[in-house]
Design an enzyme around this catalytic site. Structure first.
Site, PDB file in Angstrom:
ATOM      1  N   GLY A  27       0.817  -1.207   0.000  1.00 17.19           N
ATOM      2  CA  GLY A  27       0.000   0.000   0.000  1.00 17.19           C
ATOM      3  C   GLY A  27       0.854   1.262   0.000  1.00 17.19           C
ATOM      4  O   GLY A  27       0.468   2.299  -0.543  1.00 17.19           O
ATOM      5  N   THR A  28       2.023   1.179   0.620  1.00 18.03           N
ATOM      6  CA  THR A  28       2.924   2.341   0.671  1.00 18.03           C
ATOM      7  C   THR A  28       3.376   2.722  -0.735  1.00 18.03           C
ATOM      8  O   THR A  28       3.354   3.908  -1.110  1.00 18.03           O
ATOM      9  CB  THR A  28       4.139   2.006   1.573  1.00 18.03           C
ATOM     10  OG1 THR A  28       3.643   1.746   2.887  1.00 18.03           O
ATOM     11  CG2 THR A  28       5.144   3.132   1.603  1.00 18.03           C
TER      12      THR A  28
ATOM     13  N   ASN B 171      -7.245   4.492   8.596  1.00 13.92           N
ATOM     14  CA  ASN B 171      -6.572   3.397   9.293  1.00 13.92           C
ATOM     15  C   ASN B 171      -6.497   3.587  10.801  1.00 13.92           C
ATOM     16  O   ASN B 171      -6.331   2.630  11.533  1.00 13.92           O
ATOM     17  CB  ASN B 171      -5.153   3.203   8.734  1.00 13.92           C
ATOM     18  CG  ASN B 171      -4.397   4.500   8.575  1.00 13.92           C
ATOM     19  OD1 ASN B 171      -4.896   5.455   7.973  1.00 13.92           O
ATOM     20  ND2 ASN B 171      -3.203   4.562   9.124  1.00 13.92           N
TER      21      ASN B 171
ATOM     22  N   GLN C  16      -7.536  -0.092   4.040  1.00 11.40           N
ATOM     23  CA  GLN C  16      -8.258  -0.494   5.260  1.00 11.40           C
ATOM     24  C   GLN C  16      -9.696  -0.927   4.984  1.00 11.40           C
ATOM     25  O   GLN C  16     -10.355  -1.449   5.871  1.00 11.40           O
ATOM     26  CB  GLN C  16      -8.252   0.643   6.286  1.00 11.40           C
ATOM     27  CG  GLN C  16      -6.885   0.896   6.902  1.00 11.40           C
ATOM     28  CD  GLN C  16      -6.386  -0.238   7.791  1.00 11.40           C
ATOM     29  OE1 GLN C  16      -7.178  -1.029   8.323  1.00 11.40           O
ATOM     30  NE2 GLN C  16      -5.080  -0.343   7.958  1.00 11.40           N
TER      31      GLN C  16
ATOM     32  N   SER D  49      -4.001  -3.898  -0.056  1.00  5.99           N
ATOM     33  CA  SER D  49      -2.745  -4.519   0.373  1.00  5.99           C
ATOM     34  C   SER D  49      -3.081  -5.845   1.055  1.00  5.99           C
ATOM     35  O   SER D  49      -3.850  -5.883   2.025  1.00  5.99           O
ATOM     36  CB  SER D  49      -2.040  -3.570   1.343  1.00  5.99           C
ATOM     37  OG  SER D  49      -0.903  -4.185   1.875  1.00  5.99           O
ATOM     38  N   ALA D  50      -2.484  -6.942   0.555  1.00  3.00           N
ATOM     39  CA  ALA D  50      -2.929  -8.287   0.939  1.00  3.00           C
ATOM     40  C   ALA D  50      -2.846  -8.587   2.439  1.00  3.00           C
ATOM     41  O   ALA D  50      -3.692  -9.313   2.969  1.00  3.00           O
ATOM     42  CB  ALA D  50      -2.123  -9.334   0.159  1.00  3.00           C
ATOM     43  N   HIS D  51      -1.831  -8.028   3.120  1.00  3.62           N
ATOM     44  CA  HIS D  51      -1.664  -8.437   4.533  1.00  3.62           C
ATOM     45  C   HIS D  51      -2.735  -7.868   5.448  1.00  3.62           C
ATOM     46  O   HIS D  51      -2.805  -8.222   6.624  1.00  3.62           O
ATOM     47  CB  HIS D  51      -0.250  -8.111   5.030  1.00  3.62           C
ATOM     48  CG  HIS D  51       0.039  -6.678   5.302  1.00  3.62           C
ATOM     49  ND1 HIS D  51       0.098  -6.162   6.570  1.00  3.62           N
ATOM     50  CD2 HIS D  51       0.306  -5.634   4.476  1.00  3.62           C
ATOM     51  CE1 HIS D  51       0.413  -4.869   6.510  1.00  3.62           C
ATOM     52  NE2 HIS D  51       0.539  -4.520   5.254  1.00  3.62           N
TER      53      HIS D  51
ATOM     54  N   THR E 141      11.099  -7.785 -10.858  1.00  2.00           N
ATOM     55  CA  THR E 141      10.629  -9.155 -11.109  1.00  2.00           C
ATOM     56  C   THR E 141       9.322  -9.423 -10.355  1.00  2.00           C
ATOM     57  O   THR E 141       9.217  -9.124  -9.165  1.00  2.00           O
ATOM     58  CB  THR E 141      11.716 -10.163 -10.664  1.00  2.00           C
ATOM     59  OG1 THR E 141      12.897  -9.864 -11.400  1.00  2.00           O
ATOM     60  CG2 THR E 141      11.285 -11.599 -10.930  1.00  2.00           C
TER      61      THR E 141
ATOM     62  N   CYS F 189       6.326   6.789  17.573  1.00  2.00           N
ATOM     63  CA  CYS F 189       7.249   6.841  18.708  1.00  2.00           C
ATOM     64  C   CYS F 189       8.665   6.750  18.160  1.00  2.00           C
ATOM     65  O   CYS F 189       9.039   5.734  17.612  1.00  2.00           O
ATOM     66  CB  CYS F 189       6.958   5.654  19.604  1.00  2.00           C
ATOM     67  SG  CYS F 189       7.647   5.815  21.231  1.00  2.00           S
TER      68      CYS F 189
HETATM   69  N1  PLP Z   1      -2.712   2.920   3.442  1.00  5.35           N
HETATM   70  C1  PLP Z   1      -3.356   2.641   4.586  1.00  5.35           C
HETATM   71  C2  PLP Z   1      -4.683   3.270   4.839  1.00  5.35           C
HETATM   72  C3  PLP Z   1      -2.793   1.782   5.530  1.00  5.35           C
HETATM   73  O1  PLP Z   1      -3.436   1.517   6.661  1.00  5.35           O
HETATM   74  C4  PLP Z   1      -1.524   1.205   5.254  1.00  5.35           C
HETATM   75  C5  PLP Z   1      -0.863   0.316   6.238  1.00  5.35           C
HETATM   76  O2  PLP Z   1      -1.135   0.337   7.405  1.00  5.35           O
HETATM   77  C6  PLP Z   1      -0.903   1.512   4.043  1.00  5.35           C
HETATM   78  C7  PLP Z   1      -1.522   2.383   3.168  1.00  5.35           C
HETATM   79  C8  PLP Z   1       0.427   0.918   3.687  1.00  5.35           C
HETATM   80  O3  PLP Z   1       0.274  -0.418   3.305  1.00  5.35           O
HETATM   81  P1  PLP Z   1       1.502  -1.433   3.312  1.00  5.35           P
HETATM   82  O4  PLP Z   1       1.661  -1.906   4.724  1.00  5.35           O
HETATM   83  O5  PLP Z   1       1.054  -2.526   2.382  1.00  5.35           O
HETATM   84  O6  PLP Z   1       2.675  -0.709   2.791  1.00  5.35           O
END
Ligand code: PLP
Length: 370
Positions: free
Chosen positions: A69-70, A147, A175, A192-194, A230, A317
């Protein structure tokens, strides 16, 4: 241990792991290779992409695999700026740092930036988006659900407004992927899969065909030239399997997660001086973000951890200095932001977890106050 930090990450489902396993040691080819091993990997990647396209309601060529997601947030902001070279961009104060910090960086590079403020309830109004749009606006980001406080944003209305004005609209769905429908009118969104019991380090991004967006990573021609590197076939297969299961079970999981979350919330709110941060109604089923008068958020989280409960603060933190969350502060002010604790429920949490944690929480809060 009771795990109530499902917004941070979720456990991988056994079925997802099973779907992924053949792509580590058996079908291990590079999906870009011309030979049989490569073709086998490419065909798995294509199947995963097609599965996602059918879930998103788009074409396979509009689905891109990224590292998370980042990266999606960075690509949205920086990729559109790179395509236009100049202009005005809009992001909400609620955005994840991947979007927010990218926007600040673009401002340093000469782009004009408007940051939209949320209401006290943690919601961005479509009117504020409309009135922020100028003739030179190129980009707008308002996430589908936040989030930290879990508030749901009016993403379909915002999509319509942006489309009317020819503005690229990015809806971060990281989220909301397992609980809300995907935006129909956005220019781009990402999952984002996790966050839905899939593997870490893989995201899928929908980008509308012919959108003005340029790569931010230089490299190979993977992902139709938008994202070199890749292909992580096993992770892409895992993402597709996890999202399919999440979407198929969305209603059932939403109901049961909300029921457990509400049991917790009703009990936690009985603690004197407890406040819910953000709207209760416009909130994804998994989230409860609370502040307790007189209790620093990180103290609550630390003491909960000692008692086997995993929760989190909205605070960053670093080097011993705790900065209250920008997001929570923008909705409810700095005192409540410094006291905020986030509890996020998942499909494996039970009613007993909710009752037990509410009970432990009450003791922790009283202990800190004394
Ligand atoms: N966007 C939101 C709203 C998120 O909550 C997060 C992760 O907590 C991300 C983006 C980033 O996702 P990733 O952990 O896959 O980089």
């Amino acid at each position: 241990m009771i795990y109530l930090d499902n917004a941070a990450t979720t456990p991988l489902d056994e079925e997802v792991l099973k779907a992924m396993l053949p792509y580590f040691c058996q079908t291990y080819g590079n999906a870009q290779s011309q030979h049989a091993a490569g073709r086998a990997a490419a065909s798995a990647l294509l199947a995963a992409r097609d599965e996602l396209a059918s879930i998103f309601g788009c074409k396979g060529e509009e689905v891109y695999f990224l590292s998370g997601g980042t990266e999606a947030g960075n690509l949205a902001v920086k990729g559109v700026c790179e395509a236009y070279k100049t202009g005005h961009i809009i992001v909400s104060e609620l955005e994840h740092p991947s979007v927010y910090e990218s926007a600040l960086k673009m401002r340093e590079r000469g782009f004009e930036l408007t940051v939209l403020k949320p209401s006290k309830e943690g919601v961005i109004s479509p009117e504020s988006v409309e009135s922020a749009i100028k003739p030179n606006t190129i980009f707008c980001a308002v996430m589908a659900a936040n989030n930290e406080i879990g508030t749901i944003q009016p993403y379909e209305e915002i999509a319509e407004i942006c489309a009317e004005h020819g503005v690229f609209y990015y809806a971060d769905c990281v989220q909301s992927a397992s609980s809300l429908p995907f935006p129909k009118g956005a220019s781009a969104f990402a999952v984002s899969a996790h966050k839905f019991n899939g593997p870490k380090g893989i995201a899928a991004m929908y980008i509308k065909d012919k959108s003005p967006i340029k790569p931010i990573i230089d490299g190979g021609r993977q992902e139709r030239g938008l994202r070199g590197g890749t292909s992580n076939v096993a992770a892409a297969v895992g993402l597709a399997a996890a999202l399919k299961a999440a979407v198929e079970n969305r209603e059932k999981n939403n109901l049961s997660i909300k029921r457990v979350r509400d049991i917790f919330l009703d009990n936690a709110l009985k603690i004197e001086g407890a406040h819910l941060n953000g709207s209760r109604e416009l909130r994804i089923p998994s989230n409860a973000n609370l502040s307790f008068d007189g209790c620093a958020g990180e103290k609550v989280v630390f003491n909960l951890d000692l008692k086997g409960v995993c929760a989190s603060t909205g605070s960053a933190c670093s080097a011993g200095a705790v900065t209250p969350s920008r997001v929570v502060e923008s909705c409810v002010g700095s005192t409540r932001a410094a006291q905020a604790v986030r509890f996020t429920f998942g499909k494996y949490n039970t009613e007993q977890d909710a009752l037990l944690v509410a009970d432990i929480l009450k003791k922790v809060v009283l202990q800190i106050r004394n």
